[in-house]
Enzyme design. Structure first.
Site, PDB file in Angstrom:
ATOM      1  N   HIS A 265      -8.104  69.683  34.905  1.00 30.98           N
ATOM      2  CA  HIS A 265      -8.708  70.375  33.755  1.00 30.98           C
ATOM      3  C   HIS A 265      -7.741  70.379  32.570  1.00 30.98           C
ATOM      4  O   HIS A 265      -6.559  70.083  32.718  1.00 30.98           O
ATOM      5  CB  HIS A 265      -9.059  71.824  34.124  1.00 30.98           C
TER       6      HIS A 265
ATOM      7  N   ASP B 223      -6.864  73.442  29.612  1.00 31.86           N
ATOM      8  CA  ASP B 223      -7.103  74.884  29.580  1.00 31.86           C
ATOM      9  C   ASP B 223      -8.165  75.266  28.548  1.00 31.86           C
ATOM     10  O   ASP B 223      -8.206  74.729  27.441  1.00 31.86           O
ATOM     11  CB  ASP B 223      -5.800  75.626  29.255  1.00 31.86           C
TER      12      ASP B 223
ATOM     13  N   HIS C   4      -4.358  68.679  33.599  1.00 30.62           N
ATOM     14  CA  HIS C   4      -3.388  69.028  34.635  1.00 30.62           C
ATOM     15  C   HIS C   4      -4.104  69.626  35.841  1.00 30.62           C
ATOM     16  O   HIS C   4      -5.266  70.039  35.753  1.00 30.62           O
ATOM     17  CB  HIS C   4      -2.309  69.973  34.099  1.00 30.62           C
TER      18      HIS C   4
ATOM     19  N   ARG D  50       2.023  82.342  31.860  1.00 37.98           N
ATOM     20  CA  ARG D  50       1.576  81.300  30.931  1.00 37.98           C
ATOM     21  C   ARG D  50       1.161  81.926  29.601  1.00 37.98           C
ATOM     22  O   ARG D  50       0.444  82.922  29.585  1.00 37.98           O
ATOM     23  CB  ARG D  50       0.390  80.561  31.553  1.00 37.98           C
TER      24      ARG D  50
HETATM   25  O1  LIG Z   1      -0.521  76.421  38.951  1.00 41.98           O
HETATM   26  C1  LIG Z   1      -0.234  75.463  38.223  1.00 41.98           C
HETATM   27  O2  LIG Z   1       0.642  74.656  38.491  1.00 41.98           O
HETATM   28  C2  LIG Z   1      -0.994  75.231  36.949  1.00 41.98           C
HETATM   29  C3  LIG Z   1      -1.975  76.309  36.694  1.00 41.98           C
HETATM   30  C4  LIG Z   1      -2.732  76.034  35.440  1.00 41.98           C
HETATM   31  O3  LIG Z   1      -3.726  75.366  35.448  1.00 41.98           O
HETATM   32  C5  LIG Z   1      -2.210  76.551  34.177  1.00 41.98           C
HETATM   33  O4  LIG Z   1      -1.159  77.192  34.145  1.00 41.98           O
HETATM   34  O5  LIG Z   1      -2.855  76.302  33.140  1.00 41.98           O
HETATM   35 FE   LIG Z   2      -4.466  75.109  33.490  1.00 39.67          FE
END
Ligand SMILES: O=C(O)CCC(=O)C(=O)O
Ligand SMILES: [Fe+2]
Length: 355
Positions: free
Chosen positions: A158, A160, A316, A330
């Protein structure tokens, strides 16, 4: 020192097949993307995506406080947009500094003044850190809301929050709790995904728009008994219907490159096609991203590792292969309303890459 396929003579992409015999016929290497960051040791992790600053003496907290902070942060935004994702080792940056950096990356690279940090529709689930931080946790919440056990790992790809009318430019994730092994994250390049298509297919996609839908977050909120955040970092990101329509091919305003802007996580429907045609094209594009490992990078996190990516031109996915606690924070910044500029060029065209 920079060790990059675009900077070092022996690894120049035009020379991969002919390095030993045709040194004299090489084209000059394109300019470095590092700018003021060239003072730090860095290396490109793959040809098409991912650059790392492996030395923990490079601290983003120091960069933020330096006398030429704005110059270095602007150069960092350019580097992230060019290379898709950039990694830093053992960072001591605080959460407040992480948020400030996320906001400044966009601000210094030209985002609209009304675009702030994103407030995730289900961030009520983590009120202790502030609504503009998302806890990424194996225990639940944002990173787990769409996760279905026993589906193919490729279902996780995906970008974000593309269900927002004003989606993200940059995201910064710092991991503070990690399993001993496992829990890697992969990123893929939307620029290179575009460049691999035939001219006819590129042109076809450039005429299309797609619906992105994040309403599974609404269901998740209902199930867990918390409200949906209905004001989310931009005057245009409001309400509790989490859908938006965006161009299928988008121009990244920082690099000027074209990128494919549909993702398996959120893109449900290509507007101009019949439902069957739409399913077919989207399935092709999702597989195109998940099955081309030569425009992906896989990152093994270390304690307090930090990644910054451009959500406009990468995808990602996390790797669910552990059962200990895994957690990070994040910050996601909002960029511009996605647009396609028919005069923009692809990354290969602009950089003269022909491998
Ligand atoms: O858990 C992860 O490595 C990525 C999670 C994710 O999609 C994000 O932080 O946007
Ligand atoms: Fe993500």
């Amino acid at each position: 020192m920079s060790i990059s396929p675009y900077h070092s003579r022996s690894n120049h992409p035009r020379c991969f097949n002919s390095f030993h015999t045709q040194l004299d016929t090489m084209a000059p290497a394109p300019e470095s993307f590092l700018g003021s960051l060239s003072q730090y040791e860095s290396l490109d992790l793959t040809t098409h995506i991912g650059t790392s600053f492996p030395n923990s003496s490079v601290q983003l907290s120091t960069i933020l406080g330096s006398s030429n902070a704005d110059e270095q942060i602007k150069d960092l935004a350019t580097l992230v947009s060019q290379r898709g994702v950039v990694f830093f080792t053992k960072q001591n940056i605080s959460l407040e500094q992480q948020k400030k950096l996320a906001d400044k990356l966009g601000e210094l690279s030209g985002k609209p003044k009304t675009s702030k940090l994103h407030i995730h529709p289900i961030s009520e689930s983590t009120p202790e850190l502030g609504a503009d931080v998302s806890v990424i946790s194996s225990k639940g919440g944002i990173a787990r809301a769409g996760y279905v056990r026993n589906t193919r790992a490729s279902a996780g790809w995906h970008a974000d929050i593309t269900f927002e009318r004003i989606p993200s430019d940059y995201a910064i994730l710092k991991m503070h709790t990690l399993p001993k092994v496992g829990g890697d994250t992969l990123w893929a390049s939307g620029y290179e995904a575009y460049d691999r298509l035939s001219p006819a297919y590129k042109k076809f996609l450039e005429s299309l728009t797609a619906v992105h839908d994040g309403n599974f977050f609404v269901d998740y909120a209902k199930e867990h008994g918390f409200p949906i955040q209905d004001i989310r970092g931009s005057p245009e990101n409001t309400g509790s219907n989490l859908t938006a329509t965006h161009p299928v091919i988008r121009t990244n305003p920082v690099t000027g490159f074209k990128t494919i802007f549909v993702n398996k996580g959120f893109t449900k429907r290509i507007v101009e096609l019949t439902p069957d045609e739409s399913d077919n094209v989207l399935d092709y594009l999702f597989r195109h991203v998940s099955e081309n490992h030569d425009f992906q990078v896989r990152y093994r996190w270390g304690q307090d590792g930090l990644a910054i990516w451009d959500n406009r031109s990468t995808y990602h996915t996390a790797t669910n292969d552990y059962d200990e606690l895994r957690q990070g924070n994040r910050a996601v910044s909002l960029g511009e309303k996605p647009f396609f500029d028919p005069k923009s060029r692809s990354r290969r065209e602009a950089l003269g890459i022909d491998i």
